[in-house]
Scaffold this motif. Structure first.
Motif, PDB file in Angstrom:
ATOM      1  N   ALA A   1       0.850  -1.193   0.000  1.00 21.96           N
ATOM      2  CA  ALA A   1       0.000   0.000   0.000  1.00 21.96           C
ATOM      3  C   ALA A   1       0.887   1.244   0.000  1.00 21.96           C
ATOM      4  O   ALA A   1       2.092   1.171   0.277  1.00 21.96           O
ATOM      5  CB  ALA A   1      -0.922   0.001   1.217  1.00 21.96           C
ATOM      6  N   THR A   2       0.263   2.386  -0.318  1.00 23.54           N
ATOM      7  CA  THR A   2       0.996   3.654  -0.321  1.00 23.54           C
ATOM      8  C   THR A   2       1.148   4.152   1.116  1.00 23.54           C
ATOM      9  O   THR A   2       0.155   4.307   1.837  1.00 23.54           O
ATOM     10  CB  THR A   2       0.251   4.707  -1.153  1.00 23.54           C
ATOM     11  N   VAL A   3       2.382   4.404   1.522  1.00 24.34           N
ATOM     12  CA  VAL A   3       2.672   4.794   2.903  1.00 24.34           C
ATOM     13  C   VAL A   3       2.715   6.312   3.008  1.00 24.34           C
ATOM     14  O   VAL A   3       3.465   6.978   2.286  1.00 24.34           O
ATOM     15  CB  VAL A   3       4.014   4.194   3.373  1.00 24.34           C
ATOM     16  N   ASN A   4       1.903   6.853   3.926  1.00 28.70           N
ATOM     17  CA  ASN A   4       1.970   8.293   4.217  1.00 28.70           C
ATOM     18  C   ASN A   4       3.079   8.603   5.220  1.00 28.70           C
ATOM     19  O   ASN A   4       3.831   9.558   5.053  1.00 28.70           O
ATOM     20  CB  ASN A   4       0.635   8.791   4.769  1.00 28.70           C
ATOM     21  N   GLU A   5       3.148   7.781   6.280  1.00 24.19           N
ATOM     22  CA  GLU A   5       4.165   8.032   7.307  1.00 24.19           C
ATOM     23  C   GLU A   5       4.320   6.803   8.192  1.00 24.19           C
ATOM     24  O   GLU A   5       3.374   6.031   8.381  1.00 24.19           O
ATOM     25  CB  GLU A   5       3.794   9.245   8.167  1.00 24.19           C
TER      26      GLU A   5
ATOM     27  N   GLY B   1       5.424   0.174  16.499  1.00 23.47           N
ATOM     28  CA  GLY B   1       5.247   1.427  15.780  1.00 23.47           C
ATOM     29  C   GLY B   1       3.925   1.433  15.040  1.00 23.47           C
ATOM     30  O   GLY B   1       3.096   0.520  15.195  1.00 23.47           O
ATOM     31  N   PHE B   2       3.724   2.462  14.218  1.00 21.65           N
ATOM     32  CA  PHE B   2       2.473   2.609  13.478  1.00 21.65           C
ATOM     33  C   PHE B   2       2.778   3.012  12.042  1.00 21.65           C
ATOM     34  O   PHE B   2       3.702   3.794  11.784  1.00 21.65           O
ATOM     35  CB  PHE B   2       1.569   3.659  14.129  1.00 21.65           C
ATOM     36  N   ALA B   3       1.978   2.469  11.131  1.00 20.89           N
ATOM     37  CA  ALA B   3       2.078   2.838   9.718  1.00 20.89           C
ATOM     38  C   ALA B   3       0.762   3.484   9.301  1.00 20.89           C
ATOM     39  O   ALA B   3      -0.318   2.976   9.624  1.00 20.89           O
ATOM     40  CB  ALA B   3       2.364   1.606   8.864  1.00 20.89           C
ATOM     41  N   PHE B   4       0.841   4.600   8.598  1.00 18.85           N
ATOM     42  CA  PHE B   4      -0.345   5.298   8.093  1.00 18.85           C
ATOM     43  C   PHE B   4      -0.343   5.165   6.572  1.00 18.85           C
ATOM     44  O   PHE B   4       0.563   5.671   5.896  1.00 18.85           O
ATOM     45  CB  PHE B   4      -0.314   6.765   8.518  1.00 18.85           C
ATOM     46  N   ILE B   5      -1.350   4.449   6.055  1.00 15.25           N
ATOM     47  CA  ILE B   5      -1.398   4.187   4.613  1.00 15.25           C
ATOM     48  C   ILE B   5      -2.503   5.015   3.970  1.00 15.25           C
ATOM     49  O   ILE B   5      -3.542   5.300   4.583  1.00 15.25           O
ATOM     50  CB  ILE B   5      -1.606   2.685   4.322  1.00 15.25           C
ATOM     51  N   LYS B   6      -2.247   5.409   2.738  1.00 20.09           N
ATOM     52  CA  LYS B   6      -3.189   6.269   2.011  1.00 20.09           C
ATOM     53  C   LYS B   6      -4.431   5.504   1.577  1.00 20.09           C
ATOM     54  O   LYS B   6      -5.541   6.041   1.578  1.00 20.09           O
ATOM     55  CB  LYS B   6      -2.477   6.869   0.799  1.00 20.09           C
ATOM     56  N   ASP B   7      -4.241   4.232   1.206  1.00 21.84           N
ATOM     57  CA  ASP B   7      -5.346   3.427   0.675  1.00 21.84           C
ATOM     58  C   ASP B   7      -6.182   2.884   1.834  1.00 21.84           C
ATOM     59  O   ASP B   7      -5.820   1.887   2.464  1.00 21.84           O
ATOM     60  CB  ASP B   7      -4.797   2.276  -0.173  1.00 21.84           C
ATOM     61  N   MET B   8      -7.312   3.533   2.120  1.00 20.11           N
ATOM     62  CA  MET B   8      -8.135   3.168   3.269  1.00 20.11           C
ATOM     63  C   MET B   8      -8.730   1.769   3.134  1.00 20.11           C
ATOM     64  O   MET B   8      -9.020   1.111   4.130  1.00 20.11           O
ATOM     65  CB  MET B   8      -9.269   4.186   3.441  1.00 20.11           C
ATOM     66  N   ASP B   9      -8.914   1.293   1.896  1.00 17.90           N
ATOM     67  CA  ASP B   9      -9.559  -0.001   1.691  1.00 17.90           C
ATOM     68  C   ASP B   9      -8.573  -1.163   1.639  1.00 17.90           C
ATOM     69  O   ASP B   9      -8.971  -2.311   1.448  1.00 17.90           O
ATOM     70  CB  ASP B   9     -10.379   0.028   0.397  1.00 17.90           C
TER      71      ASP B   9
END
Length: 498
Positions: A401-405, A420-428
């Motif tokens: 998935a696309t990683v925001n941060e 840790g935590f990964a924030f991905i752009k693709d919500m689905d």
């Protein structure tokens, strides 16, 4: 009536005073020296006399002395008389304990009386308001441990209360310089009334008239140097305003009991305390954590010097002078500080990775209501190796998935907490990422991946506040009422209490 004197018993009899004293025909006896608590007889055999008491059928000595039996009365003749201080007596005492507003002194002598002081009267307590006719921030501003003083007894029950303020002949009689151990001499210099001729240290004491066995140069005696009723000078008030560090300077350098000098908290910049502390500009002060114990201020300054002009640098140490594992570096401007963070965050010193960050960033975010998560679906990644980096997690998650941060959880020293935590752009794509990565290995450890739960335990998407979508309770109630045709829900009636 003749009295028969018997020499002290020996052998088995000497070990058991009660057996020695029950011998027939023995009306008067001088036994070996006994101490308080020794059993010297049994109830029914003798009547208790002076220096004895009855406990559980045993006659017990209450003083140090020799045992005497005369006409059935057993007593202990004290080798030294017992002295009990009374209200109005003056005592010579040694300061043994100082708290902020009170202290304790060991009573050595009751003036005008000879003898031993019983344990319940051996220590006297005093308050900071009873030291001198002058405002004192705390007791150690006028007294120090090991000072020899004269005090007036104000109370004897339930504890002995002492006062140094009421009479001019009460106060400090002898004081030593804590820096070098030499005796303080009287010397008036502004707010200070004590001077060490050896090291030049100055201090203040609540003096008695005859400090140092008298002082003939002043008619009123040494107590005139206490400046009773006067305000502290500007220099002293400035030191008091600096808190413990300033007060320690005022009362002269302190020395630990093992001979090492005690170090006090160092304030940042040239000033100190209220109004005098120089506050660093936002973004210029850095926290450096995870320092090895052998690293000091000089080594830290050398490491950070190449990234710009530093205005302050310090490694915090404990009372023993041991590095506490962190320090602070302040630069002349924010650009230099950011360059140092970029270059040295994660840098290894003697095999240990250090953490470098803005020292004030966390405090500011807390004041604004806490840190706001980045945009995107939040994934939890746990059971990570402590050596895992942001780059490794970014590469791993980006394959699905696309990683925001990526946010790594660390302790105050900058060391990883293992998750840790990964924030991905693709919500689905959250479920797909979890299915692909959960249970996979990283450096021999099976990692855990799941969609992060919002605060309160319910799953959520990004930072939108979970199932409620960020709506308040009143908004949710309005939505329900609208769905029910605008009718307001009736409140459930509650039975009235009698």
């Amino acid at each position: 009536m003749k009295r028969k004197e018997v020499s002290p018993p020996t052998g088995e009899t000497a070990c058991d005073p009660s057996r020695a004293m029950s011998a027939k025909g023995m009306r008067y006896m001088t036994a070996s020296l006994v101490t308080p608590g020794s059993i010297i007889g049994q109830e029914g055999q003798h009547t208790t006399g002076e220096g004895t008491t009855l406990h559980d059928g045993n006659i017990i000595a209450t003083v140090i002395g020799n045992v005497n039996v005369n006409d059935g009365i057993i007593s202990v003749g004290a080798s030294k008389s017992i002295v009990e201080p009374k209200i109005g007596d003056t005592v010579i005492c040694e300061i043994v304990k100082l708290n902020e507003k009170n202290g304790e002194a060991m009573i050595r002598v009751v003036e005008g009386q000879q003898g031993s002081i019983q344990p319940q009267h051996l220590y006297g307590q005093f308050y900071v308001t009873g030291l001198v006719d002058r405002f004192m921030h705390q007791t150690s501003d006028a007294l120090r441990r090991r000072d020899v003083c004269r005090a007036l007894v104000k109370e004897v029950s339930p504890v002995v209360r002492l006062d140094f303020r009421e009479r001019n002949d009460c106060g400090v009689l002898h004081a030593i310089c804590p820096s070098c151990g030499d005796t303080f001499t009287l010397h008036q210099d502004g707010d200070w009334n004590m001077l060490c001729q050896t090291c030049g240290a100055q201090s203040y004491r609540a003096l008695a008239d005859n400090y140092g066995a008298g002082w003939a140069e002043l008619e009123q005696g040494a107590s005139a140097l206490n400046n009773a009723g006067k305000r502290w000078g500007a220099e002293a008030e400035a030191m008091f305003a600096r808190g413990p560090a300033g007060r320690a300077t005022f009362i002269s350098a302190d020395v630990r009991e093992d001979g090492r000098e005690r170090t006090y908290f160092r304030f940042e910049g040239m000033g100190g305390g209220r109004g005098g502390r120089q506050k660093a500009a936002p973004g210029t002060r850095l926290f450096v954590g995870g320092l090895p114990r052998e690293v000091g201020t000089d080594q830290l300054r050398e490491l950070f010097a190449s990234h710009g002009e530093m205005t302050d640098c310090i490694v915090l140490v404990d009372d023993a002078g041991v590095n506490r594992g962190f320090g602070f570096v302040t630069y002349a401007n924010k650009t230099m500080a950011e360059a140092a963070v970029a270059a040295l965050d994660g840098h290894k010193i003697n095999g240990r990775r250090i953490g470098v960050r803005d020292a004030d960033s966390d405090d500011k975010k807390k004041k604004k209501g806490g840190r706001r998560d980045p945009e995107g679906l939040k994934l939890y990644i746990g059971n990570l190796p402590f050596s895992a980096t942001k780059e490794q997690l970014t590469t791993m998650v980006a394959a699905h998935a696309t990683v925001n941060e990526i946010v790594m959880a660390t302790d105050p020293s900058g060391k990883s907490k293992g998750f840790g935590f990964a924030f991905i752009k693709d919500m689905d794509k959250g479920e797909a990422v979890v299915k692909a990565l959960n249970g996979t290995e990283m450096e021999g450890r099976k990692i855990k991946v799941d969609i992060a739960k919002a605060k309160g335990g319910k799953g959520g998407k990004g930072n939108r506040g979970g199932d409620k979508g960020g709506k308040s309770a009143r908004e949710l109630q309005a939505i329900r009422e609208e769905a029910e045709g605008g009718k307001k829900r009736k409140r459930r009636s509650r039975p009235k209490k009698d």
